[in-house]
Scaffold this active site. Structure first.
Site, PDB file in Angstrom:
ATOM      1  CG  ASP A   1     -12.691  27.510   2.798  1.00  0.00           C
ATOM      2  OD1 ASP A   1     -11.566  27.755   2.322  1.00  0.00           O
ATOM      3  OD2 ASP A   1     -13.653  28.292   2.728  1.00  0.00           O
TER       4      ASP A   1
ATOM      5  CG  ASP B   1      -9.371  38.269   3.179  1.00  0.00           C
ATOM      6  OD1 ASP B   1      -8.850  37.590   2.271  1.00  0.00           O
ATOM      7  OD2 ASP B   1      -9.797  37.774   4.238  1.00  0.00           O
TER       8      ASP B   1
END
Lengths: 286, 246
Positions: free
Chosen positions: A27, A146
Site C-alpha cells: 500500500d 472487495d
C-alpha cells in the site's frame, strides 16, 4: 470475451507447466509504503521501489501496489515512485487505487505499470472496463473486487457476498458473483478478489468466496484478504486461485516470499528461479 | 498504446533519444519498433539495464539502419500487423538483408510466422515457418503467468546462463504452431507445446516477455540476444565499409 466455466481445481498439471503466483502487496500513500489494518492506523515503511526490489529478489512473481493517497494528493508527478520501481524491478507490476478511466490508466502504464487495477470507478460506471480493455488490452485490466459476506440470516440458504467499496465503508447492493461475471464480459483480464471481512485480520481467506468466483469465470483469480500464515496461502490455491496475494506477513518480516514458495513448492507448481538472485544479467552488464 | 513519442525512460535511454534526434539515421544501434501496442517504456528500461541503449521509433529510416531491432507487441495480431505493413516492413526487410538482428516479443514474435488464425486469417512476415493458432480450450485462457521453458539444447547462445527448466512470464491466448523443429530454441507447455523461443540466423523471437521475466531468465535472454547482435562481425564489417565509402 469468452466467459466459460471450469472446475475450481484448475487445469490438470500434466497439460501445463504454469506455476501459481505469489504476490506481495504494497500500500502506497504520498509515494511511501504504508500498511494499515482495514485501511486505518497507517504506519510508514519506506520507499516503494526499494521494497519491490527486495520482494523481487525473494522471488515474488508479481507485485501489486495499491495507491491509497487521497485524490487531492495524487498528481502525475507523484507517479515518480512507479517510474523508479519499473527501472529496477523486472517482474510484472500492477498498480491500482484511484483509477477513474483511460487517462489515469495511461499515466500509470507510461510510468511503468504493466497492469492497472480498478475498483470503485468500475462499480460506478462498468463501461470503463470495456474502454480500458479496448484501449490497452484485457491483459492489463485487473478488476479489484472487495466483497463482504452477507449474514446468513439475510441471505437465506446459499452464502452470498455484496460488493463494497472504500475499504468496506460503502455498500453497493451488487451481488459479488454476478459482478465478477459482468466484469469479465466487459473485458477484465484478471480478478483481484478481496474478502473485506478477512482483510487485515490474518485469519485466512474466505475460501468459499474463492471457490464460487473460480467456478464463475475462466480468468485468473488472485485471492486476497486475511493471510496470517503460510498455510493460508496453500488454502487459497487449493480453493482454485491462480495466484495468492498477501501484505502483512511479508511486510512485517514474518515470512519472506522465498519461505512462502518453499513452503508451497511440494504441493503446488512454484517458480524458484529468481530466489536469491542478486542481479544476474543486470549485474554482468554493469 | 498510441504513444508515438520517445517514452520517458532511464537517463541513458533519454540521452540516446536525443542523439537520434540530433544525428538522425544510424546513430542508435538498438531500435524498438513502436507498433502502437504494449508497454515499450518497460522494454526500453530492460535494455538499458542490460547495458545497451535503445530508442523507441516509428521511423523507417531508423529501423533500416539499426543493428538490432526489437519488435514488441501485446494483444491481438492484426493491429500491429497493419501498423507494420508498408514502409516500416520494407525498412525492416532491408535491415535484415543488410545483416541486422531481429527479436520479436509476444505478438511481435507471432508476427514473424506465416500468418495467424486470430480474427480470420491474417498474413505474417513469413520469416519463420508456421502458423499462429489459438491454444486449446482445455486450459484456462489467456495463459497468464510464469511457465517453465523446455529445451533440447540448453547450450544455445540465447539460453547461455539460463538454468534448465527456468520460468518465463507469458500473457497470451494464441501461440505459434511451428512447421519445423529446426527453428525451435525452447518450448513451453500450456494445453499444447508451443515455441517459447524460436528463430534462425539473425531472426529470433520470444513468446514470453523478457522485460518482465526477471533477471535470471528474461534479462539474461535479452542480454544474450544483444550480445549476439553486438558481436556479429558481418554486421560490424558492414558498418566499417559504410564509413570507408563516405
Amino acid at each position: 470475451m469468452n466467459v466459460g466455466r471450469r472446475g475450481a481445481e484448475g487445469p490438470a498439471r500434466s497439460s501445463t507447466g504454469l506455476t501459481h503466483r505469489i504476490i506481495p502487496c504494497l500500500d502506497v500513500a504520498g509515494g511511501r509504503v504504508v500498511k494499515g489494518v482495514r485501511f486505518k492506523d497507517l504506519t510508514e515503511h519506506g520507499d516503494p521501489a526499494e521494497a519491490a526490489r527486495r520482494y523481487a529478489e525473494q522471488g515474488a512473481d508479481e507485485i501489486v501496489f495499491l495507491d491509497i493517497s487521497a485524490a487531492h494528493e495524487r498528481r502525475d508527478t507523484q507517479l515518480d515512485w512507479v517510474r523508479r520501481t519499473a527501472e529496477q524491478v523486472f517482474v510484472p507490476l500492477s498498480v491500482g487505487g484511484g483509477v477513474r478511466g483511460v487517462e489515469d490508466a495511461r499515466n500509470l502504464l507510461l510510468a511503468g505499470a504493466d497492469k492497472v487495477g480498478i475498483n470503485t470507478a468500475a462499480v460506478a460506471r462498468p463501461q470503463v472496463l470495456t474502454e480500458l480493455a479496448e484501449r490497452f488490452g484485457s491483459q492489463c485490466v485487473v478488476i479489484s473486487i472487495d466483497a463482504r459476506r452477507i449474514a446468513e440470516g439475510e441471505s437465506a440458504g446459499d452464502p452470498r457476498w455484496e460488493v463494497v467499496t472504500h475499504g468496506g465503508r460503502s455498500e453497493t447492493g451488487r451481488d459479488a458473483i454476478e459482478w465478477v461475471g459482468e466484469c469479465v464480459e466487459r473485458g477484465a483480464g484478471e480478478i483481484l478478489l478481496t474478502s473485506i471481512d478477512g482483510d487485515g485480520t490474518q485469519q485466512g481467506y474466505d475460501l468459499e468466496l474463492i471457490r464460487r468466483v473460480c467456478r464463475e469465470v475462466p480468468v485468473p483469480v488472485i485471492a486476497s484478504g486475511g493471510v496470517g500464515t503460510l498455510e493460508h496461502l496453500a488454502e487459497g490455491l487449493e480453493a482454485g486461485a491462480a495466484a495468492v496475494l498477501a501484505a502483512s506477513i511479508f511486510h512485517h518480516g514474518t515470512h519472506t516470499v522465498e519461505e512462502a514458495k518453499r513452503h508451497l513448492a511440494g504441493r503446488f507448481p512454484m517458480r524458484l528461479d529468481d530466489v536469491g538472485s542478486t542481479g544476474g544479467a543486470a549485474e554482468d552488464a554493469r | 498504446m498510441s504513444e508515438r513519442r520517445v517514452s520517458s525512460g532511464p537517463e541513458v535511454a533519454r540521452d540516446d533519444a536525443v542523439d537520434v534526434a540530433a544525428a538522425g539515421r544510424g546513430s542508435a544501434s538498438v531500435q524498438i519498433v513502436d507498433l502502437g501496442v504494449g508497454n515499450l517504456g518497460n522494454l526500453q528500461r530492460a535494455v538499458a539495464v542490460c547495458g545497451w541503449r535503445a530508442a523507441i521509433t516509428t521511423d523507417p529510416g531508423a529501423v533500416q539502419s539499426a543493428r538490432a531491432v526489437l519488435l514488441p507487441g501485446v494483444g491481438a495480431f492484426r493491429p500491429p500487423r497493419e501498423a507494420l505493413r508498408g514502409e516500416l516492413e520494407r525498412a525492416l526487410r532491408q535491415a535484415l538483408a543488410d545483416g541486422a538482428w531481429l527479436l520479436g516479443i509476444c505478438v511481435g514474435f507471432q508476427l514473424l510466422y506465416e500468418g495467424s488464425e486470430e480474427f480470420g486469417d491474417c498474413d505474417g512476415l513469413a520469416l519463420l515457418r508456421g502458423t499462429v493458432r489459438r491454444l486449446p480450450e482445455s486450459v484456462p485462457l489467456p495463459h497468464i503467468g510464469w511457465n517453465a521453458l523446455r529445451a533440447q539444447d540448453w547450450s544455445h547462445p540465447l539460453l547461455a546462463g539460463v538454468a534448465p527448466g527456468a520460468h518465463a512470464y507469458f500473457v497470451h491466448s494464441f501461440a505459434a504452431d511451428a512447421a519445423t523443429d529446426e527453428e525451435i530454441v525452447a518450448t513451453c507447455l500450456h494445453g499444447r507445446e508451443f515455441p517459447a523461443i524460436a528463430g534462425r540466423g539473425r531472426v529470433f523471437g520470444t513468446q514470453f516477455h523478457p522485460e518482465k521475466s526477471g533477471e535470471a531468465v528474461g534479462l539474461r535472454v535479452l542480454t544474450n540476444f544483444l550480445r549476439l547482435a553486438g558481436a556479429d562481425d558481418a554486421h560490424a564489417g558492414r558498418e566499417r565499409a559504410e564509413v570507408t565509402s563516405r
